[in-house]
Design a protein around this motif. Structure first.
Motif, mmCIF file in Angstrom:
data_model
loop_
_atom_site.group_PDB
_atom_site.id
_atom_site.type_symbol
_atom_site.label_atom_id
_atom_site.label_comp_id
_atom_site.label_asym_id
_atom_site.label_seq_id
_atom_site.Cartn_x
_atom_site.Cartn_y
_atom_site.Cartn_z
ATOM 1 N N VAL A 243 -7.589 4.089 3.517
ATOM 2 C CA VAL A 243 -7.711 2.825 2.775
ATOM 3 C C VAL A 243 -8.079 1.689 3.736
ATOM 4 O O VAL A 243 -8.927 0.847 3.417
ATOM 5 C CB VAL A 243 -6.409 2.512 2.002
ATOM 6 C CG1 VAL A 243 -6.432 1.098 1.446
ATOM 7 C CG2 VAL A 243 -6.212 3.506 0.870
ATOM 8 N N GLY B 259 -6.744 -0.575 -3.236
ATOM 9 C CA GLY B 259 -6.247 0.292 -2.171
ATOM 10 C C GLY B 259 -4.922 0.921 -2.533
ATOM 11 O O GLY B 259 -4.686 2.111 -2.291
ATOM 12 N N ARG B 260 -4.060 0.148 -3.167
ATOM 13 C CA ARG B 260 -2.745 0.643 -3.551
ATOM 14 C C ARG B 260 -2.865 1.771 -4.579
ATOM 15 O O ARG B 260 -2.132 2.760 -4.517
ATOM 16 C CB ARG B 260 -1.935 -0.534 -4.112
ATOM 17 C CG ARG B 260 -0.483 -0.271 -4.290
ATOM 18 C CD ARG B 260 0.213 -1.489 -4.847
ATOM 19 N NE ARG B 260 -0.376 -1.898 -6.129
ATOM 20 C CZ ARG B 260 0.053 -2.933 -6.853
ATOM 21 N NH1 ARG B 260 1.043 -3.668 -6.412
ATOM 22 N NH2 ARG B 260 -0.522 -3.226 -7.990
ATOM 23 N N PHE C 24 -11.228 -0.768 3.413
ATOM 24 C CA PHE C 24 -11.042 -2.227 3.370
ATOM 25 C C PHE C 24 -10.447 -2.696 4.702
ATOM 26 O O PHE C 24 -9.241 -2.927 4.803
ATOM 27 C CB PHE C 24 -10.089 -2.627 2.244
ATOM 28 C CG PHE C 24 -10.542 -2.263 0.864
ATOM 29 C CD1 PHE C 24 -11.653 -2.863 0.288
ATOM 30 C CD2 PHE C 24 -9.832 -1.333 0.120
ATOM 31 C CE1 PHE C 24 -12.064 -2.539 -0.992
ATOM 32 C CE2 PHE C 24 -10.240 -1.006 -1.162
ATOM 33 C CZ PHE C 24 -11.361 -1.599 -1.716
ATOM 34 N N LEU D 204 0.830 -1.204 0.000
ATOM 35 C CA LEU D 204 0.000 0.000 0.000
ATOM 36 C C LEU D 204 0.867 1.259 0.000
ATOM 37 O O LEU D 204 0.660 2.167 -0.805
ATOM 38 C CB LEU D 204 -0.936 0.000 1.213
ATOM 39 C CG LEU D 204 -2.094 -1.005 1.148
ATOM 40 C CD1 LEU D 204 -2.806 -1.077 2.489
ATOM 41 C CD2 LEU D 204 -3.079 -0.616 0.043
ATOM 42 N N THR E 10 -18.098 -0.854 -3.332
ATOM 43 C CA THR E 10 -17.018 0.051 -2.918
ATOM 44 C C THR E 10 -16.720 1.088 -3.998
ATOM 45 O O THR E 10 -16.534 2.271 -3.702
ATOM 46 C CB THR E 10 -15.734 -0.758 -2.620
ATOM 47 O OG1 THR E 10 -16.070 -1.845 -1.780
ATOM 48 C CG2 THR E 10 -14.689 0.103 -1.968
#
Lengths: 287, 235
Positions: free
Chosen positions: B119, B148-149, B123, B99, B178
């Protein structure tokens, strides 16, 4: 049995030095997938640079690290930024040609400036040795070499595991286009990695200069040792490089002890051939 | 002016023309769906937008700035995030490191610890597994990690390439929820999918690619099944 103790202990200690000689070559292969043929010259360049600072300032060779290492980092960064980065992504050949050309230029520049005379980084560690319970003798310089080697490999490992730049380097090595999508500029990462590789080369260059004599053309000989180390251990693997150094060191000294001192190199390369036959990717190399 | 404008784009792989005369507009705040069969040129278009491929001719503008001549890392820094097909998780790094490496560019780097919390909020499972190796996660979790990354670069514009590939319908449904949520918070979204139905359901606008050309565009509610089939397969 005891008569083998001394060559094996000394082989292990010498192997630590060999590992540092090979580590920069291995690292650059792991990250850029290229072989830097000027690696040996980077070492010897650092040996001469250390000689220069030692003569000018009267320092102990180990203290010349303070000047030699930053200078070699900048040198490594610049050769990548100005030369190698121009041929990234164009296959193996241009990189090999540039690094071969660079090695010739460096060798001849050193020859021109320093003459072909044998040099060494004079220090008292070479002539002292440690007597362990009358069982075997170890030259003090070998112990210093090994300690510095462990330190270098440990620090490099921590650097790759813990720092942001270390993560960026391993991400670029693993998947270049994914790394680009993270916002990583590969050319900058490569230049920093080459700077770090040049620093490891410089460390081994100074240690080699303290342990043996060196000439402007000595780089070739150490490039071959570096190749041996990384081929045995596995290109691009940090623990593999360390293991490769130990195996090459032990097989040279123990082999020399059994067959005769003139056959050190031969016994080292027999082991190399055996490894290549059984496990061509190296002992800890990835398939 | 649209947020992203692609004008008359031609892209080649050596002699093979992968895209010809592609025109594409993405308005701010929309969810735009890009559809097409395997080999239609979707991934080529994404790679060109993100700077990994260079077009032979044509231009790409992002927020009125020309970007087709920029390097990928500069494009990321402008605010375009790409969730790559196949997730591309770095196996040498932990979940947390995967991340954080997403915030490598100058703009995102300064606030990376705060973005990381955001993030983790989106998640939560990633927070529980933050010390595990990225590739040890399940397929769905890896997809969350990949999304997320991409968010770690603080994009204003995100492209999701084949995120439902190989995942169970339950997981896909959650991922889409999401994405809608991120979109409602202001993110402009491009979805690239082979799963036509789901993708058309959430999109405000859709493009269908076939053999490197746009064959259909418009509001997916106006599409007839027949028109979609024709644009998709050419029959």
């Amino acid at each position: 049995m005891l008569r083998f103790l001394e060559p094996i202990i000394n082989g292990v200690l010498l192997g630590g030095l060999y590992a540092v000689i090979g580590i920069g070559l291995s690292m650059i292969f792991g990250i850029i997938r290229q072989v830097n043929l000027a690696h040996g010259e980077l070492m010897i360049l650092a040996s001469y640079f250390s000689l220069l600072t030692l003569q000018l300032l009267g320092l102990h060779p180990l203290l010349t690290f303070l000047f030699v290492l930053p200078a070699m980092f900048i040198f490594g960064y610049l050769i990548q930024a100005l030369l190698f980065n121009r041929v990234m992504g164009k296959g193996m050949e241009p990189f090999l040609m540039i690094s071969f050309g660079l090695s010739i230029i460096l060798q001849n520049a050193l020859l021109l400036i320093f003459t072909p005379d044998a040099r060494s980084l004079k220090n008292t560690l070479v002539i002292q040795s440690l007597n362990v319970y009358d069982l075997f003798h170890v030259p003090l310089i070998y112990i210093v070499n090994f300690a510095v080697s462990i330190l270098v490999i440990g620090l490099l490992h921590q650097f790759m595991k813990r720092t942001y730049l270390g993560w960026a380097i391993s991400a670029s090595a693993e998947d270049l286009s994914a790394a680009k999508l993270m916002g990583i500029n590969p050319k900058r990462v490569y230049a920093l990695a080459m700077g770090i590789a040049a620093v490891t080369a410089a460390i081994s260059g100074v240690l080699v200069g303290m342990t043996f004599t060196f000439y402007p053309h000595s780089g070739t000989q150490y490039l071959i040792i570096a190749f041996g180390v990384v081929i045995i251990g596995g290109l691009g693997s940090l623990p593999g490089t360390f293991l490769g150094g130990l195996i090459l060191g032990i097989s040279q000294l123990a082999g020399g002890h059994i067959i005769g001192p003139g056959f050190q190199l031969l016994s080292g390369y027999i082991i190399l051939l055996v490894v290549l036959t059984i496990r061509p990717q190296g002992i800890l190399g990835r398939g | 002016m649209a947020m992203l404008e692609v004008r008359d784009l031609d892209v080649y792989y050596e002699k093979f023309q992968a895209l010809s005369g592609v025109e594409l507009d993405v308005q701010r705040g929309q969810i735009v769906s890009l559809l097409g069969a395997n080999g239609a040129g979707k991934s080529t278009l994404l790679k060109t937008i993100s700077g990994i491929l260079k077009p032979a001719s044509g231009s790409i503008y992002f927020d009125e700035k020309r970007i087709d001549n920029l390097q990928p890392h500069d494009i990321v820094n402008l605010g375009i995030g790409l969730v790559p097909e196949g997730r591309k998780i770095f196996s040498a790094l932990t979940v947390r490191e995967n991340l954080l490496i997403g915030s490598y560019t100058g703009r995102a780097r300064r606030t990376r610890n705060k973005t990381l919390e955001d993030v983790f909020h989106l998640f939560p499972v990633l927070k529980h597994r933050s010390q595990q190796k990225g590739t040890d996660l399940s397929g769905g979790e890896q997809q969350m990690l990949s999304i997320g990354r991409a968010l770690m670069s603080q994009p204003r514009f995100s492209i999701f390439d084949e995120i439902s590939l190989g995942l169970s319908p339950v997981v896909v449904k959650e991922l889409y929820r999401t994405i809608k949520r991120i979109n409602q918070e202001g993110m402009t979204v491009v979805l690239v999918e082979q799963d036509v139905k789901r993708s058309l359901k959430v999109a405000n606008f859709a493009y269908i690619l076939q053999e490197g050309r746009i064959t259909l565009k418009g509001n997916p509610r106006d599409f007839t099944e027949e028109a979609v089939k024709k644009a998709y397969f050419g029959v």
